[in-house]
Scaffold this active site. Structure first.
Site, PDB file in Angstrom:
ATOM      1  N   ARG A 226       0.860  -1.198  -0.090  1.00 63.00           N
ATOM      2  CA  ARG A 226      -0.003   0.044  -0.046  1.00 63.00           C
ATOM      3  C   ARG A 226       0.764   1.392   0.022  1.00 63.00           C
ATOM      4  O   ARG A 226       1.849   1.170   0.688  1.00 63.00           O
ATOM      5  CB  ARG A 226      -1.075   0.053   1.224  1.00 63.00           C
ATOM      6  CG  ARG A 226      -2.001  -0.850   1.036  1.00 63.00           C
ATOM      7  CD  ARG A 226      -3.160  -0.161   0.018  1.00 63.00           C
ATOM      8  NE  ARG A 226      -4.496  -1.055   0.058  1.00 63.00           N
ATOM      9  CZ  ARG A 226      -4.584  -2.074  -0.905  1.00 63.00           C
ATOM     10  NH1 ARG A 226      -3.653  -2.402  -1.611  1.00 63.00           N
ATOM     11  NH2 ARG A 226      -5.665  -2.901  -0.940  1.00 63.00           N
ATOM     12  N   HIS A 274      -1.095   0.189  -9.882  1.00 60.95           N
ATOM     13  CA  HIS A 274      -1.763  -0.653  -9.211  1.00 60.95           C
ATOM     14  C   HIS A 274      -2.588  -2.009  -9.814  1.00 60.95           C
ATOM     15  O   HIS A 274      -3.621  -2.357  -9.754  1.00 60.95           O
ATOM     16  CB  HIS A 274      -2.934  -0.079  -8.313  1.00 60.95           C
ATOM     17  CG  HIS A 274      -3.320  -0.673  -7.121  1.00 60.95           C
ATOM     18  ND1 HIS A 274      -3.905   0.035  -5.990  1.00 60.95           N
ATOM     19  CD2 HIS A 274      -3.519  -2.058  -6.737  1.00 60.95           C
ATOM     20  CE1 HIS A 274      -4.235  -0.930  -5.031  1.00 60.95           C
ATOM     21  NE2 HIS A 274      -4.061  -2.324  -5.718  1.00 60.95           N
TER      22      HIS A 274
HETATM   23  P1  NAP Z   1      -2.106 -10.901   5.465  1.00 60.82           P
HETATM   24  O1  NAP Z   1      -2.297 -12.449   4.903  1.00 60.82           O
HETATM   25  O2  NAP Z   1      -3.119 -10.246   6.183  1.00 60.82           O
HETATM   26  O3  NAP Z   1      -0.672 -10.769   5.792  1.00 60.82           O
HETATM   27  C1  NAP Z   1      -0.267  -9.444   6.193  1.00 60.82           C
HETATM   28  C2  NAP Z   1       1.202  -9.637   6.962  1.00 60.82           C
HETATM   29  O4  NAP Z   1       1.709  -8.317   7.221  1.00 60.82           O
HETATM   30  C3  NAP Z   1       1.202 -10.690   7.965  1.00 60.82           C
HETATM   31  O5  NAP Z   1       2.439 -11.362   8.115  1.00 60.82           O
HETATM   32  C4  NAP Z   1       1.099  -9.803   9.054  1.00 60.82           C
HETATM   33  O6  NAP Z   1       1.855 -10.256  10.429  1.00 60.82           O
HETATM   34  C5  NAP Z   1       2.151  -8.472   8.657  1.00 60.82           C
HETATM   35  N1  NAP Z   1       1.823  -7.284   9.568  1.00 60.82           N
HETATM   36  C6  NAP Z   1       0.720  -6.707   9.654  1.00 60.82           C
HETATM   37  N2  NAP Z   1       0.767  -5.645  10.543  1.00 60.82           N
HETATM   38  C7  NAP Z   1       2.264  -5.570  10.920  1.00 60.82           C
HETATM   39  C8  NAP Z   1       2.865  -4.819  11.817  1.00 60.82           C
HETATM   40  N3  NAP Z   1       2.475  -3.772  12.443  1.00 60.82           N
HETATM   41  N4  NAP Z   1       4.386  -5.095  11.827  1.00 60.82           N
HETATM   42  C9  NAP Z   1       4.783  -6.213  11.262  1.00 60.82           C
HETATM   43  N5  NAP Z   1       3.920  -7.128  10.437  1.00 60.82           N
HETATM   44  C10 NAP Z   1       2.915  -6.819  10.022  1.00 60.82           C
HETATM   45  O7  NAP Z   1      -2.137  -9.891   3.880  1.00 60.82           O
HETATM   46  P2  NAP Z   1      -1.994 -10.297   2.559  1.00 60.82           P
HETATM   47  O8  NAP Z   1      -3.097 -11.166   1.808  1.00 60.82           O
HETATM   48  O9  NAP Z   1      -0.557 -11.022   2.462  1.00 60.82           O
HETATM   49  O10 NAP Z   1      -1.799  -8.757   1.749  1.00 60.82           O
HETATM   50  C11 NAP Z   1      -1.007  -7.994   2.151  1.00 60.82           C
HETATM   51  C12 NAP Z   1      -1.408  -6.802   1.534  1.00 60.82           C
HETATM   52  O11 NAP Z   1      -1.017  -6.682   0.008  1.00 60.82           O
HETATM   53  C13 NAP Z   1      -2.828  -6.320   1.763  1.00 60.82           C
HETATM   54  O12 NAP Z   1      -2.944  -5.828   2.706  1.00 60.82           O
HETATM   55  C14 NAP Z   1      -3.065  -5.309   0.525  1.00 60.82           C
HETATM   56  O13 NAP Z   1      -2.640  -3.945   0.917  1.00 60.82           O
HETATM   57  C15 NAP Z   1      -1.795  -5.702  -0.495  1.00 60.82           C
HETATM   58  N6  NAP Z   1      -2.269  -5.999  -1.810  1.00 60.82           N
HETATM   59  C16 NAP Z   1      -2.046  -5.380  -3.030  1.00 60.82           C
HETATM   60  C17 NAP Z   1      -2.236  -5.909  -4.213  1.00 60.82           C
HETATM   61  C18 NAP Z   1      -1.971  -5.041  -5.378  1.00 60.82           C
HETATM   62  O14 NAP Z   1      -2.260  -5.419  -6.704  1.00 60.82           O
HETATM   63  N7  NAP Z   1      -1.132  -4.168  -5.128  1.00 60.82           N
HETATM   64  C19 NAP Z   1      -3.136  -6.942  -4.247  1.00 60.82           C
HETATM   65  C20 NAP Z   1      -3.597  -7.680  -3.284  1.00 60.82           C
HETATM   66  C21 NAP Z   1      -3.205  -7.287  -1.923  1.00 60.82           C
HETATM   67  P3  NAP Z   1       1.257 -11.568  11.043  1.00 60.82           P
HETATM   68  O15 NAP Z   1       1.806 -12.654  10.239  1.00 60.82           O
HETATM   69  O16 NAP Z   1       1.871 -11.570  12.608  1.00 60.82           O
HETATM   70  O17 NAP Z   1      -0.199 -11.371  11.106  1.00 60.82           O
END
Ligand code: NAP
Length: 311
Positions: A226, A274
């Site tokens: 993000r 994006h």
């Molecule tokens: P997810 O499964 O919720 O994983 C989030 C990861 O970030 C987890 O490992 C979490 O830790 C870690 N995290 C959260 N808060 C933290 C903090 N304060 N300090 C350290 N680590 C932290 O999410 P995901 O499905 O992988 O997706 C990640 C992000 O990718 C989405 O939220 C979205 O913003 C982005 N995204 C972008 C696109 C694009 O096209 N550009 C597409 C899809 C998603 P824990 O393992 O301890 O919970």
């Protein structure tokens, strides 16, 4: 009994999703009315949702059982006080595959210095031999669905991968770190840094001047997470001094990225609009229907957002 589903994600998405949702609902044996038309809110059981939808006040949906988000990121809905039922976010095999391909492609671009070949076709036989992946340190911030899949794909190519997350993770082949000291260590070795964190109060502007200064000089940043994870002014300053060698950015504080934003013209920034990964209709429809099936049978929903943590 009929299950009533409101598709609140816009008419274009409805055209794409309708056949797949109907297919998977029939496969699951769920008798459902599904429509993009609002109708009486007190009759709706589930909302298939995009945070950009007109539906922002959930109070009238008195029978609502769950909101099923079509996006992986939930930062614009997670704080909605009118939403009191479970909120599930999108975890989709197609979305994950797309992200892995985008991240691996952009990592290899920088690892192999492909830009050099593209810009040096002048007849000079100057040999720049890239190191092997096994000698390249890559750090992935965020080891969730997307971060862990990308980290493992890169480790599969022999990159030395470090991952960082809020809680301590155990991902095969990855050096997993957590906490503030873990972040320091993860940044210090990151020749290529990939951001796959959600946007929350704990991650907003995480990549500020102090953290950028902890990277090895000339590090490359790849951000498909993000936009607000990065302090834009600090990144531009770090690019100008060479502390950051290049930034490949897919997401921004303001989207679309305004034409006058300095990222567009910066020689060491690559902007993509994006597109790192999209929710893929066919597989996502199956995920949505699986959660409706769970709700109807009393099973726990998958991928429920933790409102306290904000993701
Ligand atoms: P997810 O499964 O919720 O994983 C989030 C990861 O970030 C987890 O490992 C979490 O830790 C870690 N995290 C959260 N808060 C933290 C903090 N304060 N300090 C350290 N680590 C932290 O999410 P995901 O499905 O992988 O997706 C990640 C992000 O990718 C989405 O939220 C979205 O913003 C982005 N995204 C972008 C696109 C694009 O096209 N550009 C597409 C899809 C998603 P824990 O393992 O301890 O919970």
């Amino acid at each position: 009994m009929t299950t009533n589903i409101l598709f609140a994600a816009g008419p274009e998405a409805w055209d794409d999703y309708e056949p797949h949702l109907r297919h998977w609902l029939a496969e699951a044996g769920i008798t459902a009315e599904i429509s993009p038309e609002a109708g009486p809110p007190e009759t709706i059981d589930y909302i298939v949702y995009s945070p950009s939808s007109d539906v922002q006040d959930f109070t009238p949906f008195t029978r609502l059982k769950a909101v099923l988000n079509l996006w992986a990121g939930v930062e614009t809905i997670v704080g909605n006080q009118t939403l009191t039922v479970p909120l599930a976010r999108m975890v989709d095999t197609g979305l994950t595959e797309g992200m892995v391909e985008w991240v691996v492609g952009h990592t290899l671009r920088h690892h192999l210095n492909i830009d050099h070949a593209l810009t040096h076709q002048s007849g000079d036989w100057v040999r720049h031999v890239p190191p092997l992946a096994r000698h390249r340190n890559v750090t992935v911030l965020g080891l969730g669905e997307l971060g862990a899949a990308c980290a493992q794909a890169l480790a599969g190519l022999n990159f030395r991968v470090t991952g960082w997350s809020r809680s301590q993770r155990d991902v095969s082949g990855i050096t997993c770190l957590s906490g503030p000291q873990g972040l320091e260590q993860a940044l210090a070795s990151a020749e290529i840094l990939i951001l796959l964190l959600p946007l929350t109060a704990g991650t907003d502007s995480l990549l500020n001047a102090a953290h950028l200064a902890q990277l090895p000089a000339g590090a490359v940043i790849i951000n498909p997470g993000r936009g607000p994870l990065i302090d834009d002014a600090a990144l531009l300053a770090a690019l100008d001094t060479g502390q950051v060698g290049h930034a490949t950015l897919d997401v921004f504080r303001v989207e679309p990225l305004p034409p006058e934003h300095p990222f567009w013209a910066h020689p060491h920034v690559t902007v993509t609009p994006h597109i790192a990964s999209e929710t893929r209709t066919e597989t996502a429809a199956q995920v949505i229907v699986d959660n409706i099936r769970r709700g109807e049978s009393g099973a726990p929903y998958l991928h429920v957002v933790d409102r306290g943590q904000g993701y």
